[in-house]
Design a protein around this motif. Sequence first.
Motif, PDB file in Angstrom:
ATOM      1  N   LEU A  11      -2.371  -2.318   2.037  1.00  0.00           N
ATOM      2  CA  LEU A  11      -3.136  -1.078   1.887  1.00  0.00           C
ATOM      3  C   LEU A  11      -3.161  -0.349   3.227  1.00  0.00           C
ATOM      4  CD1 LEU A  11      -5.042   0.831   0.336  1.00  0.00           C
ATOM      5  CD2 LEU A  11      -6.941  -0.672   0.998  1.00  0.00           C
ATOM      6  N   ASP A  12      -2.755   0.911   3.220  1.00  0.00           N
ATOM      7  CA  ASP A  12      -2.601   1.713   4.437  1.00  0.00           C
ATOM      8  C   ASP A  12      -3.566   2.899   4.359  1.00  0.00           C
ATOM      9  OD1 ASP A  12      -1.664   2.861   6.746  1.00  0.00           O
ATOM     10  OD2 ASP A  12       0.396   3.145   6.050  1.00  0.00           O
ATOM     11  N   CYS A  13      -4.733   2.757   5.006  1.00  0.00           N
ATOM     12  CA  CYS A  13      -5.771   3.785   4.954  1.00  0.00           C
ATOM     13  C   CYS A  13      -5.504   4.862   6.000  1.00  0.00           C
ATOM     14  CB  CYS A  13      -7.144   3.165   5.212  1.00  0.00           C
ATOM     15  SG  CYS A  13      -7.604   1.858   4.065  1.00  0.00           S
ATOM     16  N   ALA A  14      -5.633   6.136   5.590  1.00  0.00           N
ATOM     17  CA  ALA A  14      -5.292   7.242   6.490  1.00  0.00           C
ATOM     18  C   ALA A  14      -3.876   7.030   7.019  1.00  0.00           C
ATOM     19  CB  ALA A  14      -6.303   7.367   7.614  1.00  0.00           C
ATOM     20  N   CYS A  15      -2.927   6.988   6.107  1.00  0.00           N
ATOM     21  CA  CYS A  15      -1.573   6.476   6.381  1.00  0.00           C
ATOM     22  C   CYS A  15      -0.695   7.406   7.200  1.00  0.00           C
ATOM     23  CB  CYS A  15      -0.878   6.140   5.067  1.00  0.00           C
ATOM     24  SG  CYS A  15      -0.497   7.584   4.027  1.00  0.00           S
ATOM     25  N   ASN A  16      -1.147   8.665   7.427  1.00  0.00           N
ATOM     26  CA  ASN A  16      -0.291   9.609   8.129  1.00  0.00           C
ATOM     27  C   ASN A  16       1.044   9.721   7.384  1.00  0.00           C
ATOM     28  OD1 ASN A  16       1.517  10.566  10.649  1.00  0.00           O
ATOM     29  ND2 ASN A  16      -0.629  11.070  11.050  1.00  0.00           N
ATOM     30  N   ALA A  17       2.169   9.618   8.051  1.00  0.00           N
ATOM     31  CA  ALA A  17       3.472   9.748   7.397  1.00  0.00           C
ATOM     32  C   ALA A  17       3.933   8.454   6.740  1.00  0.00           C
ATOM     33  CB  ALA A  17       4.520  10.216   8.400  1.00  0.00           C
ATOM     34  N   GLY A  18       3.035   7.485   6.630  1.00  0.00           N
ATOM     35  CA  GLY A  18       3.375   6.241   5.943  1.00  0.00           C
ATOM     36  C   GLY A  18       4.110   5.235   6.784  1.00  0.00           C
ATOM     37  N   GLY A  19       4.119   5.431   8.089  1.00  0.00           N
ATOM     38  CA  GLY A  19       4.936   4.582   8.946  1.00  0.00           C
ATOM     39  C   GLY A  19       4.612   3.107   8.837  1.00  0.00           C
ATOM     40  N   TYR A  20       3.321   2.766   8.743  1.00  0.00           N
ATOM     41  CA  TYR A  20       2.961   1.349   8.672  1.00  0.00           C
ATOM     42  C   TYR A  20       3.215   0.781   7.283  1.00  0.00           C
ATOM     43  CZ  TYR A  20       1.211   2.082  13.324  1.00  0.00           C
ATOM     44  OH  TYR A  20       1.146   2.378  14.658  1.00  0.00           O
ATOM     45  N   SER A  21       3.179   1.621   6.272  1.00  0.00           N
ATOM     46  CA  SER A  21       3.603   1.178   4.943  1.00  0.00           C
ATOM     47  C   SER A  21       5.091   0.835   4.937  1.00  0.00           C
ATOM     48  CB  SER A  21       3.320   2.263   3.905  1.00  0.00           C
ATOM     49  OG  SER A  21       1.938   2.438   3.687  1.00  0.00           O
ATOM     50  N   PHE A  22       5.900   1.687   5.554  1.00  0.00           N
ATOM     51  CA  PHE A  22       7.341   1.406   5.624  1.00  0.00           C
ATOM     52  C   PHE A  22       7.605   0.168   6.470  1.00  0.00           C
ATOM     53  CE2 PHE A  22       7.368   6.100   4.870  1.00  0.00           C
ATOM     54  CZ  PHE A  22       7.916   6.042   3.587  1.00  0.00           C
ATOM     55  N   ALA A  23       6.859   0.004   7.551  1.00  0.00           N
ATOM     56  CA  ALA A  23       7.016  -1.185   8.382  1.00  0.00           C
ATOM     57  C   ALA A  23       6.653  -2.434   7.590  1.00  0.00           C
ATOM     58  CB  ALA A  23       6.154  -1.072   9.634  1.00  0.00           C
ATOM     59  N   ALA A  24       5.555  -2.376   6.835  1.00  0.00           N
ATOM     60  CA  ALA A  24       5.145  -3.522   6.024  1.00  0.00           C
ATOM     61  C   ALA A  24       6.196  -3.837   4.965  1.00  0.00           C
ATOM     62  CB  ALA A  24       3.797  -3.232   5.369  1.00  0.00           C
ATOM     63  N   LYS A  25       6.718  -2.808   4.325  1.00  0.00           N
ATOM     64  CA  LYS A  25       7.764  -3.020   3.316  1.00  0.00           C
ATOM     65  C   LYS A  25       8.989  -3.675   3.935  1.00  0.00           C
ATOM     66  CE  LYS A  25       9.820  -2.477  -0.681  1.00  0.00           C
ATOM     67  NZ  LYS A  25       9.420  -3.281  -1.866  1.00  0.00           N
ATOM     68  N   ASP A  26       9.433  -3.178   5.065  1.00  0.00           N
ATOM     69  CA  ASP A  26      10.607  -3.744   5.730  1.00  0.00           C
ATOM     70  C   ASP A  26      10.341  -5.150   6.251  1.00  0.00           C
ATOM     71  OD1 ASP A  26      11.867  -1.371   5.194  1.00  0.00           O
ATOM     72  OD2 ASP A  26      11.658  -0.555   7.215  1.00  0.00           O
ATOM     73  N   TRP A  27       9.071  -5.495   6.389  1.00  0.00           N
ATOM     74  CA  TRP A  27       8.671  -6.811   6.890  1.00  0.00           C
ATOM     75  C   TRP A  27       8.330  -7.768   5.754  1.00  0.00           C
ATOM     76  CZ3 TRP A  27       4.040  -8.368  10.440  1.00  0.00           C
ATOM     77  CH2 TRP A  27       4.489  -9.281  11.416  1.00  0.00           C
ATOM     78  N   ALA A  69       6.615  -6.914   2.528  1.00  0.00           N
ATOM     79  CA  ALA A  69       5.524  -6.652   1.589  1.00  0.00           C
ATOM     80  C   ALA A  69       6.079  -6.420   0.190  1.00  0.00           C
ATOM     81  CB  ALA A  69       4.708  -5.439   2.031  1.00  0.00           C
ATOM     82  N   SER A  70       5.353  -6.902  -0.811  1.00  0.00           N
ATOM     83  CA  SER A  70       5.798  -6.728  -2.200  1.00  0.00           C
ATOM     84  C   SER A  70       5.498  -5.335  -2.712  1.00  0.00           C
ATOM     85  CB  SER A  70       5.129  -7.766  -3.094  1.00  0.00           C
ATOM     86  OG  SER A  70       3.710  -7.635  -3.039  1.00  0.00           O
ATOM     87  N   LYS A  71       4.362  -4.791  -2.323  1.00  0.00           N
ATOM     88  CA  LYS A  71       4.007  -3.426  -2.705  1.00  0.00           C
ATOM     89  C   LYS A  71       3.077  -2.850  -1.654  1.00  0.00           C
ATOM     90  CE  LYS A  71       0.114  -4.715  -5.710  1.00  0.00           C
ATOM     91  NZ  LYS A  71      -0.463  -4.570  -7.059  1.00  0.00           N
ATOM     92  N   THR A  72       3.085  -1.524  -1.547  1.00  0.00           N
ATOM     93  CA  THR A  72       2.247  -0.844  -0.560  1.00  0.00           C
ATOM     94  C   THR A  72       1.547   0.340  -1.213  1.00  0.00           C
ATOM     95  OG1 THR A  72       3.918   0.733   0.220  1.00  0.00           O
ATOM     96  CG2 THR A  72       3.902  -1.462   1.251  1.00  0.00           C
ATOM     97  N   MET A  73       0.365   0.626  -0.721  1.00  0.00           N
ATOM     98  CA  MET A  73      -0.383   1.806  -1.138  1.00  0.00           C
ATOM     99  C   MET A  73      -0.863   2.521   0.113  1.00  0.00           C
ATOM    100  SD  MET A  73      -1.759   3.763  -3.440  1.00  0.00           S
ATOM    101  CE  MET A  73      -2.700   5.248  -3.096  1.00  0.00           C
ATOM    102  N   GLY A  74      -0.423   3.754   0.324  1.00  0.00           N
ATOM    103  CA  GLY A  74      -0.846   4.543   1.470  1.00  0.00           C
ATOM    104  C   GLY A  74      -1.482   5.840   1.027  1.00  0.00           C
ATOM    105  N   PHE A  75      -2.563   6.220   1.681  1.00  0.00           N
ATOM    106  CA  PHE A  75      -3.204   7.481   1.329  1.00  0.00           C
ATOM    107  C   PHE A  75      -3.753   8.155   2.578  1.00  0.00           C
ATOM    108  CE2 PHE A  75      -6.581   4.378   1.208  1.00  0.00           C
ATOM    109  CZ  PHE A  75      -7.700   5.037   1.692  1.00  0.00           C
ATOM    110  N   ASP A  76      -3.836   9.473   2.499  1.00  0.00           N
ATOM    111  CA  ASP A  76      -4.358  10.281   3.606  1.00  0.00           C
ATOM    112  C   ASP A  76      -4.994  11.529   3.022  1.00  0.00           C
ATOM    113  OD1 ASP A  76      -3.563  10.268   6.889  1.00  0.00           O
ATOM    114  OD2 ASP A  76      -4.365  12.130   6.065  1.00  0.00           O
TER     115      ASP A  76
END
Length: 246
Positions: free
Chosen positions: A68-84, A86-93
Motif C-alpha cells: 500500500l502506497d499512501c500519497a504515492c506521487n508518481a507511483g515510484g515506490y509502488s513500481f519499486a515494490a513490484k520490481d522487488w 510484490a504480488s499487488k500494489t495499491m497507490g493513491f494520491d
Amino acid sequence: MNKDELRTEIERLGPWHHKLHITDDIYTTTGAESDHMGQKVSLVDPMMNMKQLMTDALPNGMEGRSFLDCACNAGGYSFAAKDWGASKTMGFDVRQHWIDQAEFVRTHRDAPSDNMTFKQADLLDLSFLEPRYDVTWFSGIFYHLPDPVTVLKNVADRTEELMLLNTAVTPCAPDVEEVPTLNLKLEGTEQLMSGIYRLAWAPSGPKVLQQILAWAGFPETRLMFWYKTVERPGVNSNGRLTLLAA
C-alpha cells in the motif's frame, strides 16, 4: 509510443518528483523541475531508496507481499515494490497530477505492471481500500495532514506486517534533546509538493512518532535516520527522519 513521443509526453506531464525508468535510456526527468507556483520539485530515486531502507527488514525483497502506497506521487515506490517482488500494489494520491504520471509509467514502462492500481483519493477517506495490506509506505505525508494521528491509525489498521514512516520534522540543534510534540504549521495549498488542507502538524522527532505508532498497534520501531536539520543553499530547512515499524 516511439521514443520521441515518450519524451514529449514526459515533458508534458512534468514536473516529476520520481525518477523512473521507462525504456532503454528514457527516464522521467526533464531537467530543471518547478511547479506552476515556481516551487522547486526535487528528484528522488525510489528503487534506490527502497533498497537502502528496507533490505535489512526484507532481505529477500517483497516475496509476494501486497503493498500500500499512501500519497504515492508518481507511483515510484509502488513500481519499486513490484520490481522487488510484490504480488499487488495499491497507490493513491490526492492530486490528479501525480496519478496521471503513475498511469503513464504503468502503461509504458518496460517491466511488468500487472496487479498495480492507482487512484486519486484523499487520506481522510480510506473506505475504498481493501481490509489488509502486508507492507505500507507512508512517506512524505504525515506533516501535511490536519489530523495525522487519526490518519496513521486508520492506515495502521490496514497494515499486516511492516510500515515505513518518512516525514519532515521540526528542525533542532544536534545537541538538543527531543521533547515529544506535534507543532502547528500552516502551509500553502497550491504548490504540488504541499498538502491541500493548510492546517498541518510537524512532529518533533522519533519519540513522538514512536508513541503514536505504538498506540496504533506498531510497538516495534527502528530509526533508520534522523537528520535534525536538512541544509540547502540559502535555506534552513526542516529536519527529516524515517522509521520502520512492526
